[in-house]
Every structure is written in structure tokens, then in C-alpha cells.
Design an enzyme around this catalytic site. Structure first.
Site, short mmCIF file in Angstrom:
data_model
loop_
_atom_site.label_atom_id
_atom_site.label_comp_id
_atom_site.label_asym_id
_atom_site.label_seq_id
_atom_site.Cartn_x
_atom_site.Cartn_y
_atom_site.Cartn_z
N ARG A 75 0.80 -1.23 0.00
CA ARG A 75 0.00 0.00 0.00
C ARG A 75 0.84 1.28 0.00
NH1 ARG A 75 -3.44 -2.77 3.78
NH2 ARG A 75 -5.20 -3.66 2.64
N GLU A 91 10.52 19.33 -24.18
CA GLU A 91 9.73 19.56 -22.97
C GLU A 91 10.24 20.80 -22.21
OE1 GLU A 91 7.05 17.79 -22.69
OE2 GLU A 91 7.41 15.75 -23.43
N GLU A 108 -4.88 17.10 -12.32
CA GLU A 108 -5.29 17.51 -13.65
C GLU A 108 -6.80 17.69 -13.80
OE1 GLU A 108 -2.85 15.93 -16.76
OE2 GLU A 108 -4.26 16.52 -18.32
N ARG A 166 -3.39 21.85 -15.12
CA ARG A 166 -2.29 20.91 -15.45
C ARG A 166 -2.34 20.49 -16.91
NH1 ARG A 166 0.35 16.08 -11.66
NH2 ARG A 166 1.86 15.44 -13.21
N HIS A 181 8.88 10.40 -28.39
CA HIS A 181 7.82 11.28 -27.88
C HIS A 181 8.23 12.76 -27.99
CE1 HIS A 181 4.72 12.93 -25.32
NE2 HIS A 181 5.66 13.43 -24.53
N1 LIG Z 1 4.96 10.48 -15.37
C1 LIG Z 1 4.96 11.53 -16.14
O1 LIG Z 1 4.52 12.61 -15.77
C2 LIG Z 1 5.55 11.40 -17.51
C3 LIG Z 1 5.78 12.55 -18.28
C4 LIG Z 1 6.38 12.40 -19.52
C5 LIG Z 1 6.73 11.14 -19.99
N2 LIG Z 1 6.47 10.04 -19.21
C6 LIG Z 1 6.86 8.69 -19.66
O2 LIG Z 1 8.26 8.67 -19.79
C7 LIG Z 1 8.62 7.65 -20.71
C8 LIG Z 1 9.71 8.17 -21.61
O3 LIG Z 1 10.83 8.49 -20.83
P1 LIG Z 1 12.28 8.66 -21.49
O4 LIG Z 1 12.19 9.49 -22.69
O5 LIG Z 1 13.19 9.05 -20.39
O6 LIG Z 1 12.57 7.18 -22.03
P2 LIG Z 1 13.36 5.90 -21.45
O7 LIG Z 1 13.19 5.75 -20.01
O8 LIG Z 1 12.95 4.78 -22.33
O9 LIG Z 1 14.88 6.28 -21.77
C9 LIG Z 1 15.29 6.44 -23.10
C10 LIG Z 1 16.51 5.60 -23.43
O10 LIG Z 1 17.67 6.20 -22.85
C11 LIG Z 1 18.40 5.26 -22.09
N3 LIG Z 1 19.06 6.02 -21.03
C12 LIG Z 1 18.50 6.53 -19.90
N4 LIG Z 1 19.38 7.29 -19.24
C13 LIG Z 1 20.54 7.25 -19.94
C14 LIG Z 1 21.82 7.85 -19.77
N5 LIG Z 1 22.06 8.68 -18.76
N6 LIG Z 1 22.76 7.59 -20.71
C15 LIG Z 1 22.49 6.77 -21.76
N7 LIG Z 1 21.31 6.20 -21.98
C16 LIG Z 1 20.34 6.44 -21.08
C17 LIG Z 1 17.39 4.25 -21.64
O11 LIG Z 1 17.97 3.01 -21.35
C18 LIG Z 1 16.47 4.19 -22.86
O12 LIG Z 1 17.01 3.31 -23.82
C19 LIG Z 1 7.35 7.26 -21.44
O13 LIG Z 1 6.93 6.00 -20.98
C20 LIG Z 1 6.36 8.32 -21.01
O14 LIG Z 1 5.03 7.84 -20.96
C21 LIG Z 1 5.89 10.15 -18.01
ZN LIG Z 2 5.57 15.03 -23.13
#
Ligand SMILES: NC(=O)c1ccc[n+]([C@@H]2O[C@H](COP(=O)([O-])OP(=O)(O)OC[C@H]3O[C@@H](n4cnc5c(N)ncnc54)[C@H](O)[C@@H]3O)[C@@H](O)[C@H]2O)c1
Ligand SMILES: [Zn+2]
Length: 370
Positions: free
Chosen positions: A124, A188, A241, A245, A270
Site C-alpha cells: 500500500r 519539454e 489535472e 495541469r 515522444h
Molecule cells: N509520469 C509523467 O509525468 C511522464 C511525463 C512524460 C513522460 N512520461 C513517460 O516517460 C517515458 C519516456 O521516458 P524517457 O524518454 O526518459 O525514455 P526511457 O526511459 O525509455 O529512456 C530512453 C533511453 O535512454 C536510455 N538512457 C536513460 N538514461 C541514460 C543515460 N544517462 N545515458 C544513456 N542512456 C540512457 C534508456 O535506457 C532508454 O534506452 C514514457 O513512458 C512516457 O510515458 C511520463
Molecule cells: Zn511530453
């Protein structure tokens, strides 16, 4: 650790308030921060194979005073699944973790969303800390408490609002991040300027943006701090939201339509879709005579100058206006069958438009179709 080299942004949420610590080398202070947060000396680090290979020794060293349990998952969006969640929970149970122990997300948004959701349901709710390692995670996904996994019905549909107790951002971790991922994260960053911080846009356009993309430490710290402060301010006003937001979705409705068209297989990141989507949101706002052409052009020129994706780079993804419109109709923000879009009256003047005339949108999509 000396706080004078790190910026601290407070996320104000009453009893669930927390600090975001930002700086080059901030990781060296993680142990001290954790001790201030919890009496437990156990930490489960949830990370992916890429991050583990590159930065596993650094996180282990930062946690040398703790009993550390490593949970290393394959990289990629597929981990945000029931199977991924089950694997993390299983590992926590097998290691005998308590609610008072800490689950620490060490990776990009995928590991953050997955381990945050796991922490929210483990007995939890266990202690949760974010150490984001992508620029996108450092300016967006690690802040604000949204956690989720995907299922057959769509992305991020199973999840929880679960705030971390600390977000620690070490900009040095970005040195290993592929350039394409850096640019995706920058979309972003730029978003916050375009939503309601025109001064921040001016700074980015005046050279800060180029320095961020070149990973200059001071530029990263400044831009990440402003970005986190911008997100924190919106989240503090509207955590779940209900209203404001949604502004954080500037460019995102166009982006999601492009992503759905491309398929979630890595062809279009993305942030790349968001970059083009913001270009489109400003262009469309100008078409509706809401925003001056000069502002839409400035956004477009800024993106072009930094070799960020624009609408012009989306090629065949813009081929089918009806399909794009169908995707936009499915957006979670929509209410009562009407399309909600984040539009702009100018740079730093975004607003939520809850009934976008579909005919205008379709005309625009037809005009730009390739
Ligand atoms: N919770 C939220 O508010 C929110 C907001 C935006 C996006 N998201 C989510 O975030 C995700 C995308 O996140 P992302 O773009 O970080 O992708 P990710 O976590 O897949 O990372 C991208 C790639 O970079 C690699 N990587 C990470 N750190 C590294 C580093 N320091 N050096 C080398 N490689 C590295 C990872 O292994 C991966 O292959 C999506 O699932 C999306 O839905 C969530
Ligand atoms: Zn985004």
C-alpha cells in the site's frame, strides 16, 4: 554535501511536499539526502540495463552507506506492463522489503513510471525517490507524481498519483545520453517557455537552448531548474489535472496523433513528436487568428535553428488528415465529443480550448498534408 552548488526547487503539496535537488555531481549527496528522509538503510534501485551498465557503479558508490538491492530490467517502453510491474514487485517481496524501505527509480521516464507505480502499490505504498537520468525525465516525468503502466487499451491507463519524497537530478548523468534523446528532452524544456514563461523562451532563444543541447553544466542546471519550477507550480495548483495541469499538454495532442500514426516502435520519439506538435499548435493558433504570425514563426525558427523536429520533418506521418483527426478525437483531455487543444495567444500565453471547431482542424490538417 554542499548545497551551494545545487539548486533546490520545492514542490508545494502540503504534507506531500518535496525537494528537487539539481546540479552537476548532485549524486554524491544522495546518501545524506536519503538519511534525512528515512531511518531505513535499505534501498531498492530500479534501473534498466543501459543505465546500469553506464552508471551502476556511480549509484552504488552514492549509496555505499545503505544496503542496496539492484533490480535491473531490460530497457524500453515494454517494461511499463503488468509483467514489468510483477517482476519489480516480486523482486521486492523476495528481498523482504518493508514499506519504510525506499524504492529508488534510476533511469528515464520508463523506469520512473514503472517503479513509481510499483512503490505506490507495494504494501500500500513504500518510500519512493527519483534519480532521473534522461533530460525528459529530469524536466518532466520525475516531477509531479504521475506513475503508470500501459495496457492493450492504451498508454498510461493503469496508474496512480504518487509523489516521491525526493527528486535528485545529477546533470552529469546526461553526458552518456544519445543526442537524439537529449533533443527529445529539450522539447519539454522549451514547452515551459511557450506555455507561460516568455522570459524563459527569450533566454532559450538567445543562446541558452543551444548551450543546453551542448550539455553545458551551468546551462543545464538553469534550464532544468526553471523547467522543474514551472512544472512544480502547475502541479501545486492542480495535482490531479482537473484544469490547469492540462496546459502541460501543449503540442501533445498533435504529438500523440503523430505517435499513433508512426506506431510506438522507436521511429518517432515522444519528444520529437512534441517538438513538431508545438510547431503545429502555434501554426494552428495563427490560422485561427488567435496568435500573430510572428510568434508562430519565432517558434518554428527556434526549432529549426537548433535542428529540432518541426512540422516540416514529419513527412508521410501527415499524409492522412482523417486518420490524424481520428487519433485526436481519442485524446484523454476531450470531453463530450469535443476536441480539447492547448492553443496560444502568443509565446508564453497558452490556454485550454475545450471546443476546437473540427472543420477548422481538418482544413488545417488537409492544408499541411503531404
Ligand atoms: N509520469 C509523467 O509525468 C511522464 C511525463 C512524460 C513522460 N512520461 C513517460 O516517460 C517515458 C519516456 O521516458 P524517457 O524518454 O526518459 O525514455 P526511457 O526511459 O525509455 O529512456 C530512453 C533511453 O535512454 C536510455 N538512457 C536513460 N538514461 C541514460 C543515460 N544517462 N545515458 C544513456 N542512456 C540512457 C534508456 O535506457 C532508454 O534506452 C514514457 O513512458 C512516457 O510515458 C511520463
Ligand atoms: Zn511530453
Amino acid at each position: 554535501m554542499s548545497n551551494d552548488i545545487n539548486d533546490i526547487v520545492r514542490v508545494d503539496l502540503g504534507a506531500r511536499s518535496y525537494d528537487i535537488v539539481i546540479g552537476a555531481g548532485a549524486l554524491s549527496g544522495l546518501g545524506a539526502q536519503l538519511k534525512a528522509l528515512s531511518r531505513s538503510d535499505r534501498v531498492a534501485v530500479v534501473t534498466d540495463e543501459n543505465v546500469h551498465a553506464l552508471h551502476g557503479p556511480a549509484i552504488a558508490a552514492a549509496l555505499s552507506d545503505f544496503r542496496t538491492h539492484m533490480i535491473v530490467r531490460p530497457a524500453g517502453e515494454a517494461q511499463k506492463s503488468m509483467a514489468g510491474l510483477d517482476a519489480v514487485l516480486d523482486s521486492l517481496f523476495r528481498a523482504g522489503f518493508d514499506r519504510s524501505d525506499t524504492v529508488l527509480a534510476f533511469g528515464g521516464g520508463v523506469m520512473g513510471d514503472l517503479s513509481g507505480f510499483a512503490a505506490s502499490v507495494y504494501k500500500r505504498g513504500a518510500n519512493f525517490v527519483q534519480v532521473p537520468t534522461t533530460l525528459l525525465a529530469q524536466v518532466d516525468s520525475s516531477v509531479g507524481g504521475k506513475t503508470a503502466i500501459n495496457n492493450a487499451y492504451g498508454k498510461n491507463l493503469v496508474g496512480a498519483f504518487y509523489q516521491p519524497g525526493l527528486v535528485l537530478i545529477d546533470t552529469d548523468l546526461l553526458k552518456t545520453l544519445p543526442e537524439r534523446q537529449v533533443k527529445a528532452g529539450y522539447a519539454e524544456v522549451l514547452k515551459y517557455g511557450l506555455i507561460d514563461r516568455p522570459d524563459f523562451f527569450e533566454a532559450l532563444d538567445g543562446g541558452l537552448g543551444a548551450r543546453v543541447l551542448a550539455l553545458e553544466p551551468d546551462a543545464l542546471r538553469e534550464a532544468i531548474s526553471v523547467s522543474c519550477a514551472a512544472k512544480a507550480a502547475v502541479v501545486a495548483q492542480d495535482e490531479r489535472e482537473g484544469g490547469r495541469r492540462a496546459l502541460l499538454n501543449l503540442g501533445h495532442t498533435f504529438a500523440h496523433a503523430l505517435e499513433l500514426t508512426a506506431g510506438y516502435d522507436g521511429d518517432l520519439l515522444h519528444g520529437e513528436a512534441v517538438s513538431a506538435g508545438m510547431d503545429m499548435a502555434f501554426e494552428f493558433s495563427h490560422r485561427l487568428a488567435l496568435c500573430q504570425q510572428g510568434d508562430a514563426k519565432r517558434v518554428h525558427d527556434h526549432l529549426s535553428r537548433l535542428s529540432m523536429p518541426t512540422r516540416a520533418d514529419m513527412g508521410s506521418l501527415l499524409r492522412d488528415p482523417d486518420e490524424l483527426l481520428r487519433h485526436m478525437r481519442q485524446d484523454k483531455k476531450n470531453e463530450g465529443g469535443r476536441i480539447t487543444l492547448i492553443l496560444a495567444r502568443g509565446i508564453g500565453q497558452a490556454f485550454i480550448e475545450k471546443s476546437v471547431p473540427e472543420i477548422d482542424l481538418l482544413t488545417y490538417l488537409k492544408d499541411i498534408s503531404t
